[in-house]
Design an enzyme around this catalytic site. Structure first.
Site, short mmCIF file in Angstrom:
data_model
loop_
_atom_site.label_atom_id
_atom_site.label_comp_id
_atom_site.label_asym_id
_atom_site.label_seq_id
_atom_site.Cartn_x
_atom_site.Cartn_y
_atom_site.Cartn_z
CE LYS A 1 -140.77 -60.08 27.49
NZ LYS A 1 -139.70 -59.12 27.18
C1 LIG Z 1 -139.34 -58.51 25.98
C2 LIG Z 1 -138.44 -57.36 26.12
C3 LIG Z 1 -138.53 -56.25 25.26
C4 LIG Z 1 -139.52 -56.21 24.12
O1 LIG Z 1 -140.84 -56.11 24.56
P1 LIG Z 1 -142.04 -56.50 23.57
O2 LIG Z 1 -143.27 -56.42 24.41
O3 LIG Z 1 -141.75 -57.88 23.11
O4 LIG Z 1 -142.01 -55.52 22.47
C5 LIG Z 1 -137.69 -55.18 25.48
N1 LIG Z 1 -136.78 -55.20 26.47
C6 LIG Z 1 -136.66 -56.24 27.30
C7 LIG Z 1 -135.62 -56.21 28.35
C8 LIG Z 1 -137.48 -57.35 27.17
O5 LIG Z 1 -137.36 -58.39 28.00
#
Ligand SMILES: *Cc1c(COP(=O)(O)O)cnc(C)c1O
Length: 496
Positions: free
Chosen positions: A113
């Site tokens: 993120k």
């Molecule tokens: C948010 C997240 C995901 C999922 O990603 P999306 O874009 O919501 O599909 C997978 N792994 C981790 C560690 C995340 O923080």
């Protein structure tokens, strides 16, 4: 210059420039913004092979954010991808066995993120200045665990903003929870919700489309925006690393230029993999986009039979950031594969909110062949961590392990020989318990912080500063509310 305008997935009459779309986050009709066409590149992918992350970021983002000047966009990029990341590469690729891992967790909060949330505050501030916005921007965010902390870090003490994060009380790892509730910054607010991520996300979306509440805020000189991946200011920066990964695979000599590769993406809200889909549409040589789910396998079922059905039990897993039954960004893919028919999308979304499911047409299904979907159970996820570590001395987190496990099934079923890059979305330090007990059950009796030390011994690397000493930090945010009280609590934070 030919601007790119953004349409709402639920109303094609909406047409706004990127800076406006970033400010608004979500359209008033509840739809998500999508660029009116796939932006054309003013470069050849060959040209980026020796570029660094920031250069590629500029090349890619400028094709989407056409109303940002070169100076503005470069300012945002320079400030985002700096020493907050613990490596100059920003997103290094590691080879383990025959598989490649794109490590997207080298930012301050140890999850992918950070790749987008380190730039979003700069994009928002710039957008706000461009549009002469005087109001305070209130960032409302629902998190399944990682977005919350990354958004808090990105927005803390950013002048002219206030950030409010809602997380599911029993749905995040202990490290994730502590990262959020110990957050400093005078504009930060963190609230636990009695409910799951879908409750938090629906609650936030409801507030975004609550006309009276928006008006009330407006009178108090506040406007809402979103740090969730419904915001194109999140989606677009995520497209960058698929270009980057491809260029690195070429420059390291792992593939010949033009050779197609697969990406495997551990998926929840469908933001990350949608970014990969855009990269493919823009010309990155990609074979399959492999969508990996955990036991909440709504997406797997959807790709198998064309029915999206959220009517099922919500399962709490060891990959909590993927514990989602309503994958928001899928709406954008639906819009694209039904030839941008916004009234059809609006109908599907109405069916989803009323009956919890919808069915796509055969014609739409045919357009999903870029994707392959799979899922991994809890047991398979733990096995994948153990196997990867035993065979290659490479430690992966639970989300990445879901992807790795699905990739193994893919290989078995397809015998595909294309080189494959797995999006490694979090550091194993965020999920110490589940990761360490996958290696050896003797760790079950340890607490998360003892396990951090153990993990650091096992992989012979220091504990990252983002989580070091986390258990000794002061808990600042103690609010907890039900999903019906979200609006009230937002009001209280804004001093109304
Ligand atoms: C948010 C997240 C995901 C999922 O990603 P999306 O874009 O919501 O599909 C997978 N792994 C981790 C560690 C995340 O923080």
């Amino acid at each position: 210059m030919n601007h790119i305008y953004y349409k709402s997935t639920r109303n094609n009459d909406v047409s706004i420039l990127a800076s406006r779309a970033i400010l608004k986050g979500i359209s008033d009709d509840g739809g998500l913004y999508v660029p009116e066409r796939v932006p054309e590149l003013d470069f050849d992918i060959k040209d980026i092979v020796n570029m660094d992350y920031k250069e590629i970021a500029y090349k890619v983002m400028k094709t989407f954010f056409t109303d940002f000047t070169e100076e503005e966009l470069k300012y945002c990029i320079e400030n985002a991808y700096d020493s907050k990341f613990d490596t100059e590469e920003i997103a290094p690729i590691k080879k383990a066995g025959d598989t490649y891992f794109l490590e997207l967790y080298h930012g301050p909060t140890l999850a992918f993120k950070d790749m987008a949330l380190s730039i979003l505050p700069y994009l928002l501030k710039t957008a706000s200045k461009k549009n002469g916005i005087q109001d305070k921007i209130v960032i409302l965010t629902a998190t399944s665990g990682d977005t919350g902390k990354a958004a808090l870090e990105g927005f803390k003490d950013v002048e002219g903003t206030e950030i409010i994060v809602f997380f599911p009380n029993d749905g995040v790892s202990e490290v994730q929870r502590l990262q959020m509730v110990t957050q400093k910054g005078k504009n930060t607010h963190v609230v636990a919700i009695r409910g799951n991520f879908d409750d938090a996300q629906s609650g936030v979306k409801k507030i975004f489309t609550d006309k009276e509440f928006i008006q009330e805020l407006k009178e108090n000189n506040c406007v809402f925006s979103s740090a969730n991946s419904i915001n194109i200011g999140r989606l677009v920066p995520q497209i960058v690393y698929y270009f980057y990964a491809y260029s690195k695979m070429c420059s390291k000599g792992e593939i010949n230029f033009g050779e197609k590769i697969n990406f495997v993406v551990p998926t929840g809200n469908f933001g990350n993999i949608l970014a990969a889909y855009f990269a493919k549409s823009m010309g990155v040589p990609i074979n399959k986009l492999i969508c990996a789910s955990n036991d909440n396998k709504v997406l797997y079922d959807f790709f198998e039979n064309g029915t999206y059905d959220r009517n099922r039990e919500f399962v709490t897993t060891i990959s909590p950031s993927m514990d989602i039954l309503i994958s928001s960004n899928l709406e954008r893919l639906i819009y694209l594969v039904c030839d941008r028919d916004s009234s059809k999308v609006a109908d599907f979304m109405r069916e989803l909110s009323e009956g919890g499911k919808y069915n796509i047409t055969e014609n739409m299904k045919k357009k999903l062949k870029d994707f392959y979907a799979g899922y991994a159970t809890e047991e398979e996820t733990k096995k994948a961590i153990e196997k990867m570590y035993k065979e290659n001395k490479y430690l992966i987190d639970t989300h990445t392990a879901v992807a790795y496990s699905v990739y193994e099934k893919y290989l078995k079923n397809t015998k595909d020989k294309a080189k494959t890059v797995i999006a490694s979305t979090a550091s194993p330090y965020k999920f110490t318990n589940a990761v360490m007990t996958s290696l050896d059950n003797k760790y079950a009796s340890y607490d998360d912080f003892e396990l951090m030390k153990k993990m650091s011994e096992v992989i012979n690397k220091d504990i990252p500063s983002g989580v070091k000493g986390l258990n000794e930090r002061k808990v600042i945010h103690k609010d907890i509310c039900s999903k019906d009280e979200m609006k009230k609590i937002v009001r209280s934070f804004l001093g109304k």
